[in-house]
Design a protein around this motif. Structure first.
Motif, PDB file in Angstrom:
ATOM      1  N   GLU A  99       0.827  -1.206   0.000  1.00 35.39           N
ATOM      2  CA  GLU A  99       0.000   0.000   0.000  1.00 35.39           C
ATOM      3  C   GLU A  99       0.862   1.256   0.000  1.00 35.39           C
ATOM      4  O   GLU A  99       0.598   2.209  -0.745  1.00 35.39           O
ATOM      5  CB  GLU A  99      -0.932  -0.005   1.200  1.00 35.39           C
ATOM      6  N   GLY A 100       1.898   1.291   0.844  1.00 35.48           N
ATOM      7  CA  GLY A 100       2.781   2.444   0.861  1.00 35.48           C
ATOM      8  C   GLY A 100       3.481   2.632  -0.463  1.00 35.48           C
ATOM      9  O   GLY A 100       3.620   3.753  -0.976  1.00 35.48           O
ATOM     10  N   PHE A 101       3.931   1.531  -1.069  1.00 36.11           N
ATOM     11  CA  PHE A 101       4.609   1.570  -2.359  1.00 36.11           C
ATOM     12  C   PHE A 101       3.674   2.092  -3.442  1.00 36.11           C
ATOM     13  O   PHE A 101       4.039   2.970  -4.234  1.00 36.11           O
ATOM     14  CB  PHE A 101       5.100   0.159  -2.707  1.00 36.11           C
ATOM     15  N   GLY A 102       2.456   1.553  -3.491  1.00 34.25           N
ATOM     16  CA  GLY A 102       1.493   1.978  -4.506  1.00 34.25           C
ATOM     17  C   GLY A 102       1.111   3.437  -4.373  1.00 34.25           C
ATOM     18  O   GLY A 102       1.004   4.164  -5.378  1.00 34.25           O
ATOM     19  N   GLU A 103       0.925   3.900  -3.147  1.00 35.98           N
ATOM     20  CA  GLU A 103       0.539   5.295  -2.936  1.00 35.98           C
ATOM     21  C   GLU A 103       1.687   6.240  -3.280  1.00 35.98           C
ATOM     22  O   GLU A 103       1.473   7.305  -3.878  1.00 35.98           O
ATOM     23  CB  GLU A 103       0.097   5.501  -1.476  1.00 35.98           C
ATOM     24  N   LEU A 104       2.916   5.874  -2.900  1.00 29.71           N
ATOM     25  CA  LEU A 104       4.047   6.742  -3.208  1.00 29.71           C
ATOM     26  C   LEU A 104       4.321   6.776  -4.715  1.00 29.71           C
ATOM     27  O   LEU A 104       4.668   7.820  -5.271  1.00 29.71           O
ATOM     28  CB  LEU A 104       5.297   6.276  -2.462  1.00 29.71           C
ATOM     29  N   LEU A 105       4.138   5.648  -5.389  1.00 26.11           N
ATOM     30  CA  LEU A 105       4.270   5.606  -6.838  1.00 26.11           C
ATOM     31  C   LEU A 105       3.222   6.495  -7.502  1.00 26.11           C
ATOM     32  O   LEU A 105       3.505   7.212  -8.473  1.00 26.11           O
ATOM     33  CB  LEU A 105       4.133   4.164  -7.330  1.00 26.11           C
ATOM     34  N   SER A 106       2.009   6.468  -6.964  1.00 22.53           N
ATOM     35  CA  SER A 106       0.941   7.318  -7.495  1.00 22.53           C
ATOM     36  C   SER A 106       1.294   8.790  -7.318  1.00 22.53           C
ATOM     37  O   SER A 106       1.099   9.604  -8.234  1.00 22.53           O
ATOM     38  CB  SER A 106      -0.372   6.996  -6.783  1.00 22.53           C
ATOM     39  N   LEU A 107       1.834   9.155  -6.142  1.00 17.05           N
ATOM     40  CA  LEU A 107       2.237  10.540  -5.903  1.00 17.05           C
ATOM     41  C   LEU A 107       3.362  10.950  -6.854  1.00 17.05           C
ATOM     42  O   LEU A 107       3.314  12.028  -7.457  1.00 17.05           O
ATOM     43  CB  LEU A 107       2.697  10.697  -4.451  1.00 17.05           C
ATOM     44  N   ALA A 108       4.369  10.090  -7.004  1.00 17.55           N
ATOM     45  CA  ALA A 108       5.507  10.416  -7.871  1.00 17.55           C
ATOM     46  C   ALA A 108       5.062  10.611  -9.318  1.00 17.55           C
ATOM     47  O   ALA A 108       5.524  11.535 -10.001  1.00 17.55           O
ATOM     48  CB  ALA A 108       6.557   9.312  -7.783  1.00 17.55           C
ATOM     49  N   THR A 109       4.166   9.758  -9.782  1.00 17.34           N
ATOM     50  CA  THR A 109       3.672   9.875 -11.155  1.00 17.34           C
ATOM     51  C   THR A 109       2.909  11.181 -11.348  1.00 17.34           C
ATOM     52  O   THR A 109       3.049  11.858 -12.381  1.00 17.34           O
ATOM     53  CB  THR A 109       2.772   8.680 -11.493  1.00 17.34           C
ATOM     54  N   ALA A 110       2.111  11.563 -10.340  1.00 23.16           N
ATOM     55  CA  ALA A 110       1.356  12.812 -10.434  1.00 23.16           C
ATOM     56  C   ALA A 110       2.284  14.030 -10.408  1.00 23.16           C
ATOM     57  O   ALA A 110       1.994  15.058 -11.034  1.00 23.16           O
ATOM     58  CB  ALA A 110       0.361  12.899  -9.280  1.00 23.16           C
ATOM     59  N   LEU A 111       3.414  13.919  -9.709  1.00 23.84           N
ATOM     60  CA  LEU A 111       4.346  15.043  -9.618  1.00 23.84           C
ATOM     61  C   LEU A 111       4.973  15.386 -10.961  1.00 23.84           C
ATOM     62  O   LEU A 111       5.410  16.524 -11.179  1.00 23.84           O
ATOM     63  CB  LEU A 111       5.456  14.721  -8.617  1.00 23.84           C
ATOM     64  N   LEU A 112       5.066  14.422 -11.867  1.00 19.16           N
ATOM     65  CA  LEU A 112       5.725  14.653 -13.149  1.00 19.16           C
ATOM     66  C   LEU A 112       5.093  15.801 -13.921  1.00 19.16           C
ATOM     67  O   LEU A 112       5.778  16.505 -14.674  1.00 19.16           O
ATOM     68  CB  LEU A 112       5.691  13.373 -13.989  1.00 19.16           C
ATOM     69  N   ARG A 113       3.806  16.030 -13.736  1.00 16.63           N
ATOM     70  CA  ARG A 113       3.142  17.127 -14.434  1.00 16.63           C
ATOM     71  C   ARG A 113       3.675  18.483 -13.985  1.00 16.63           C
ATOM     72  O   ARG A 113       3.614  19.462 -14.728  1.00 16.63           O
ATOM     73  CB  ARG A 113       1.632  17.066 -14.188  1.00 16.63           C
ATOM     74  N   ARG A 114       4.173  18.539 -12.757  1.00 17.93           N
ATOM     75  CA  ARG A 114       4.673  19.800 -12.214  1.00 17.93           C
ATOM     76  C   ARG A 114       6.189  19.916 -12.333  1.00 17.93           C
ATOM     77  O   ARG A 114       6.773  20.918 -11.935  1.00 17.93           O
ATOM     78  CB  ARG A 114       4.243  19.948 -10.757  1.00 17.93           C
ATOM     79  N   TYR A 115       6.828  18.861 -12.805  1.00 16.15           N
ATOM     80  CA  TYR A 115       8.276  18.866 -12.977  1.00 16.15           C
ATOM     81  C   TYR A 115       8.606  18.469 -14.419  1.00 16.15           C
ATOM     82  O   TYR A 115       8.975  17.328 -14.694  1.00 16.15           O
ATOM     83  CB  TYR A 115       8.945  17.891 -12.004  1.00 16.15           C
ATOM     84  N   PRO A 116       8.472  19.400 -15.359  1.00 19.98           N
ATOM     85  CA  PRO A 116       8.747  19.057 -16.761  1.00 19.98           C
ATOM     86  C   PRO A 116      10.207  18.680 -16.997  1.00 19.98           C
ATOM     87  O   PRO A 116      10.534  18.081 -18.025  1.00 19.98           O
ATOM     88  CB  PRO A 116       8.388  20.351 -17.510  1.00 19.98           C
ATOM     89  N   GLU A 117      11.078  18.996 -16.028  1.00 19.89           N
ATOM     90  CA  GLU A 117      12.487  18.649 -16.182  1.00 19.89           C
ATOM     91  C   GLU A 117      12.746  17.147 -15.993  1.00 19.89           C
ATOM     92  O   GLU A 117      13.819  16.649 -16.332  1.00 19.89           O
ATOM     93  CB  GLU A 117      13.346  19.416 -15.154  1.00 19.89           C
ATOM     94  N   ILE A 118      11.768  16.436 -15.426  1.00 20.83           N
ATOM     95  CA  ILE A 118      11.957  15.024 -15.096  1.00 20.83           C
ATOM     96  C   ILE A 118      11.080  14.170 -16.013  1.00 20.83           C
ATOM     97  O   ILE A 118       9.868  14.396 -16.117  1.00 20.83           O
ATOM     98  CB  ILE A 118      11.608  14.754 -13.621  1.00 20.83           C
ATOM     99  N   ALA A 119      11.684  13.186 -16.654  1.00 21.14           N
ATOM    100  CA  ALA A 119      10.952  12.292 -17.554  1.00 21.14           C
ATOM    101  C   ALA A 119      10.418  11.082 -16.786  1.00 21.14           C
ATOM    102  O   ALA A 119      10.972  10.675 -15.759  1.00 21.14           O
ATOM    103  CB  ALA A 119      11.864  11.826 -18.686  1.00 21.14           C
ATOM    104  N   ARG A 120       9.345  10.508 -17.313  1.00 24.16           N
ATOM    105  CA  ARG A 120       8.710   9.361 -16.640  1.00 24.16           C
ATOM    106  C   ARG A 120       9.667   8.191 -16.483  1.00 24.16           C
ATOM    107  O   ARG A 120       9.671   7.523 -15.446  1.00 24.16           O
ATOM    108  CB  ARG A 120       7.469   8.931 -17.445  1.00 24.16           C
ATOM    109  N   ASP A 121      10.488   7.935 -17.482  1.00 22.56           N
ATOM    110  CA  ASP A 121      11.363   6.770 -17.407  1.00 22.56           C
ATOM    111  C   ASP A 121      12.549   6.972 -16.463  1.00 22.56           C
ATOM    112  O   ASP A 121      13.339   6.054 -16.248  1.00 22.56           O
ATOM    113  CB  ASP A 121      11.857   6.369 -18.797  1.00 22.56           C
TER     114      ASP A 121
END
Length: 460
Positions: A173-195
């Motif tokens: 659960e902690g892993f899934g939630e933190l992954l969800s947060l990190a993925t959502a953050l990408l929209r606010r950090y154009p300097e960081i790519a998904r991969d």
């Protein structure tokens, strides 16, 4: 009046005291609860605290606010001498002291199980307390800020690598939630790519979520991998010195954030510092009615429940109840009723609870639920998870606060503010106007274990 002493203010301890307040007649008995933390941690909310979906303070329930007729003692019980009806208490400040009692209730809970893996003690954060959940969230947010200013290279890759060790409910659960947060953050950090995000979940056995059957467990693994995560089954962490993770498969990588959720162990106070009977694993031996002892040799005036007790599971003969909130909550209620019954010359009732199923959140809009052969996945399971836990968290005050946060998130999105500097509150004052760079975690051995310097709190 009889003196009832409750060791541990977690789920089982809190509900025992709460229900005793409502069942005891005035002047019938006085209740004291001892715990190092002045609040109950609602652990099912910790993964959502990690993701910022629940405010940190709302995952705790104040003992003094809700236990109005119970004496609350802030301290850690270091020994239980039932032969003399006393416990030894170590407060945060001052000398240790003893508390006497007539009836003892052991709900000290379990502690995070650790293994002698080099580097884990210096690098890892647990996920058993609110402070740890907040630290994990702030570490990720701070890592994004730092990585966004760096060129491609080892340090940037390290900052964007997260490792969870342990594939039980807490870890997944902690892993899934933190992954969800990190993925959502990408929209606010154009300097960081998904991969560039590298999320690793390491599990020593061949499957995750042991409370669900094989097929739903495999679905969870596929779901996480489709979101870009790596799930390492039948794998152990061999070393984590300096944040350099070495797996038993030979794979190596640097990880700025390592979270240890590899199960629970017996509370050392219960296992080593009491004259109450314990089993080979260090858990208090109890009867089905939650009295300490066996049917042939009950221990007078001693009761136990929650993660610290080996409670027989009458719904699954031959096994003990699973150490989770579902059982601890109900055991606390049953225990309170049984104590009151014995005070009034009646017979206690046995604890029997049939599982309501297993449910887990895997991130915003993602979840899984299983009840026997019924399996539900996706948004519906996620909504069921939220609905169940907002009903289960103690007190209407907490339910309303949590619902308000969820409504605000639905309207305005995630709150992505990092307050990592709270862990070092004097840095700005000492720096005297200099840029507060010292509050950022170092790339090498970190200082985040400041949140773990307090002795592990017994939880019921």
């Amino acid at each position: 009046m009889r003196k009832i002493l409750i060791v541990g203010g977690g789920y089982a301890g809190f509900y025992t005291a709460w229900k005793l307040e409502r069942r005891l007649r005035r002047g019938e008995a006085e209740v004291t609860i001892v715990d190092p933390r002045p609040y109950l941690t609602y652990q099912p909310f910790l993964p959502e605290v990690v993701a910022g979906s629940v405010e940190a303070r709302h995952a705790g329930v104040s003992l003094r606010r809700h236990l109005r007729r119970t004496r609350v003692v802030a301290g850690a019980v270091t020994a239980i001498d039932h032969g003399h009806r006393v416990v030894t208490v170590r407060p945060a400040d001052g000398e240790t002291f003893e508390l006497d009692y007539d009836i003892v209730v052991v709900t000290a809970g379990a502690v995070t199980r650790k293994f002698p893996v080099p580097g884990i003690g210096e690098q890892a954060i647990g996920l058993k307390h609110v402070e740890e959940a907040v630290a994990i969230r702030d570490r990720l947010l701070t890592a994004f800020d730092r990585a966004a200013t760096l060129p491609a290279g080892p340090l940037r890759a390290r900052l964007l690598t997260v490792t969870f060790v342990g594939g039980g409910f807490s870890g997944v659960e902690g892993f899934g939630e933190l992954l969800s947060l990190a993925t959502a953050l990408l929209r606010r950090y154009p300097e960081i790519a998904r991969d560039e995000l590298r999320f690793h979940l390491v599990e020593a056995s061949g499957r995750i979520l042991p409370e669900v059957t094989d097929r739903p467990g495999r679905w969870v693994v596929r779901s996480l991998e489709e979101r870009g995560a790596r799930v390492h089954l039948d794998t152990q962490v061999v070393s984590a010195v300096g944040g350099h993770v070495v797996l038993s498969t030979g794979e190596e990588f640097d990880s700025d954030l390592i979270v240890w959720t590899a199960g629970n162990g017996a509370n050392p106070v219960v296992g080593n510092h009491t004259d109450l009977p314990v089993d080979a694993r260090g858990y208090v031996v109890v009867r089905p009615d939650l009295r300490v002892g066996t049917d042939a040799a009950p221990v007078p005036d001693a009761w136990a429940a929650g993660d610290a007790a080996a409670v027989p599971d009458l719904a699954v003969p031959g096994r003990r109840t699973v150490p989770n909130a579902q059982h601890a909550y109900r055991q606390g209620k049953r225990l309170a009723g049984n104590i009151v019954a014995t005070l009034r010359g009646k017979e206690p009732k046995e604890y029997l609870h049939h599982s309501l199923g297993a449910i887990a959140t895997l991130g915003l809009g993602r979840g899984i639920f299983q009840y026997r052969r019924v399996v539900i996945t996706g948004p519906l399971a996620w909504l069921m998870h939220r609905g169940y836990h907002v009903l289960a968290v103690p007190s209407w005050e907490r339910k309303v606060r949590v619902l308000a946060i969820w409504l605000a998130q639905a309207l305005f999105g995630r709150d992505v503010l990092s307050l990592a500097s709270v862990q070092h509150p004097r840095d700005a004052f000492v720096a005297g106007g200099e840029p507060p760079m010292s509050s950022a975690p170092a790339a090498g051995p970190t200082g985040h274990d400041r949140t773990e310097r307090t002795a592990p709190a017994p939880r019921g």
